[in-house]
Design a protein around this motif. Structure first.
Motif, PDB file in Angstrom:
ATOM      1  N   ASP A  67       0.831  -1.209   0.000  1.00 50.85           N
ATOM      2  CA  ASP A  67       0.000   0.000   0.000  1.00 50.85           C
ATOM      3  C   ASP A  67       0.864   1.257   0.000  1.00 50.85           C
ATOM      4  O   ASP A  67       0.577   2.221  -0.711  1.00 50.85           O
ATOM      5  CB  ASP A  67      -0.936   0.010   1.198  1.00 50.85           C
ATOM      6  CG  ASP A  67      -2.050  -1.015   1.100  1.00 50.85           C
ATOM      7  OD1 ASP A  67      -2.273  -1.572   0.004  1.00 50.85           O
ATOM      8  OD2 ASP A  67      -2.703  -1.261   2.131  1.00 50.85           O
ATOM      9  N   LEU A  69       2.556   1.560  -3.485  1.00 48.65           N
ATOM     10  CA  LEU A  69       1.603   1.871  -4.544  1.00 48.65           C
ATOM     11  C   LEU A  69       1.031   3.275  -4.422  1.00 48.65           C
ATOM     12  O   LEU A  69       0.626   3.870  -5.415  1.00 48.65           O
ATOM     13  CB  LEU A  69       0.504   0.814  -4.594  1.00 48.65           C
ATOM     14  CG  LEU A  69       0.984  -0.562  -5.051  1.00 48.65           C
ATOM     15  CD1 LEU A  69      -0.159  -1.579  -4.997  1.00 48.65           C
ATOM     16  CD2 LEU A  69       1.606  -0.506  -6.440  1.00 48.65           C
ATOM     17  N   CYS A  78      -4.281   3.544  -7.238  1.00 51.96           N
ATOM     18  CA  CYS A  78      -3.927   2.461  -6.308  1.00 51.96           C
ATOM     19  C   CYS A  78      -4.355   2.728  -4.874  1.00 51.96           C
ATOM     20  O   CYS A  78      -4.248   1.853  -4.026  1.00 51.96           O
ATOM     21  CB  CYS A  78      -2.419   2.226  -6.338  1.00 51.96           C
ATOM     22  SG  CYS A  78      -1.834   1.684  -7.949  1.00 51.96           S
ATOM     23  N   ILE A  95       1.363  -4.591  -8.316  1.00 51.59           N
ATOM     24  CA  ILE A  95      -0.007  -4.301  -8.753  1.00 51.59           C
ATOM     25  C   ILE A  95      -0.749  -5.598  -9.076  1.00 51.59           C
ATOM     26  O   ILE A  95      -1.902  -5.777  -8.677  1.00 51.59           O
ATOM     27  CB  ILE A  95      -0.009  -3.350  -9.963  1.00 51.59           C
ATOM     28  CG1 ILE A  95       0.452  -1.961  -9.513  1.00 51.59           C
ATOM     29  CG2 ILE A  95      -1.386  -3.287 -10.618  1.00 51.59           C
ATOM     30  CD1 ILE A  95       0.764  -1.026 -10.639  1.00 51.59           C
ATOM     31  N   ARG A 142      -3.376  -5.344  -6.462  1.00 51.74           N
ATOM     32  CA  ARG A 142      -4.430  -4.580  -7.135  1.00 51.74           C
ATOM     33  C   ARG A 142      -4.755  -5.239  -8.476  1.00 51.74           C
ATOM     34  O   ARG A 142      -4.683  -4.615  -9.526  1.00 51.74           O
ATOM     35  CB  ARG A 142      -4.015  -3.130  -7.387  1.00 51.74           C
ATOM     36  CG  ARG A 142      -3.599  -2.312  -6.181  1.00 51.74           C
ATOM     37  CD  ARG A 142      -4.759  -2.012  -5.237  1.00 51.74           C
ATOM     38  NE  ARG A 142      -4.394  -1.024  -4.252  1.00 51.74           N
ATOM     39  CZ  ARG A 142      -3.648  -1.256  -3.165  1.00 51.74           C
ATOM     40  NH1 ARG A 142      -3.157  -2.454  -2.927  1.00 51.74           N
ATOM     41  NH2 ARG A 142      -3.390  -0.288  -2.308  1.00 51.74           N
ATOM     42  N   GLU A 159      -1.036  -0.146 -15.563  1.00 51.58           N
ATOM     43  CA  GLU A 159      -0.071   0.704 -14.848  1.00 51.58           C
ATOM     44  C   GLU A 159       1.247   0.713 -15.531  1.00 51.58           C
ATOM     45  O   GLU A 159       1.887  -0.161 -15.856  1.00 51.58           O
ATOM     46  CB  GLU A 159       0.102   0.218 -13.399  1.00 51.58           C
ATOM     47  CG  GLU A 159      -1.146   0.370 -12.591  1.00 51.58           C
ATOM     48  CD  GLU A 159      -1.654   1.791 -12.503  1.00 51.58           C
ATOM     49  OE1 GLU A 159      -0.887   2.717 -12.224  1.00 51.58           O
ATOM     50  OE2 GLU A 159      -2.833   1.988 -12.732  1.00 51.58           O
TER      51      GLU A 159
END
Length: 101
Positions: free
Chosen positions: A33, A36, A44, A90, A94, A101
């Motif tokens: 986290d 990103l 993100c 990612i 994510r 991205e």
């Protein structure tokens, strides 16, 4: 700024965090986290600083170094040559963002 312009401690801290972010722990999620939020906060997500309460001291030290790097570099990590590593994070954390991205 290019990756070779990074200070050795900055490069090591970033690479340590990239490794942590590829894990499957709560600390890994926190690190992902954090990273990103630098990569692309609008896509993100922002970083909740209270999540850092759950990371070990060595990880927190690396996060502080990388925060300083991000502030000093005036650029995103892709400009430092870390596109592939961030793309892997990612994909892991994510996946709904796909390869955009």
């Amino acid at each position: 700024m290019r990756s070779e312009q990074m200070l050795p401690a900055e490069k090591q801290a970033l690479e340590n965090l990239l490794k942590h972010a590829q894990g499957a722990t709560d600390q890994s999620r926190c690190v992902a986290d954090f990273l990103l939020a630098w990569w692309n906060p609008s896509e993100c997500g922002k970083y909740d600083m209270t999540t850092a309460w759950g990371v070990d001291d060595d990880i927190m030290e690396d996060m502080c170094v990388v925060f300083r790097l991000a502030s000093r570099a005036h650029s995103y990590p892709g400009k430092l040559g870390y596109e592939k590593q961030f793309a892997a994070i990612i994909r892991e954390w994510r996946p709904e963002l796909g390869e955009s991205e």
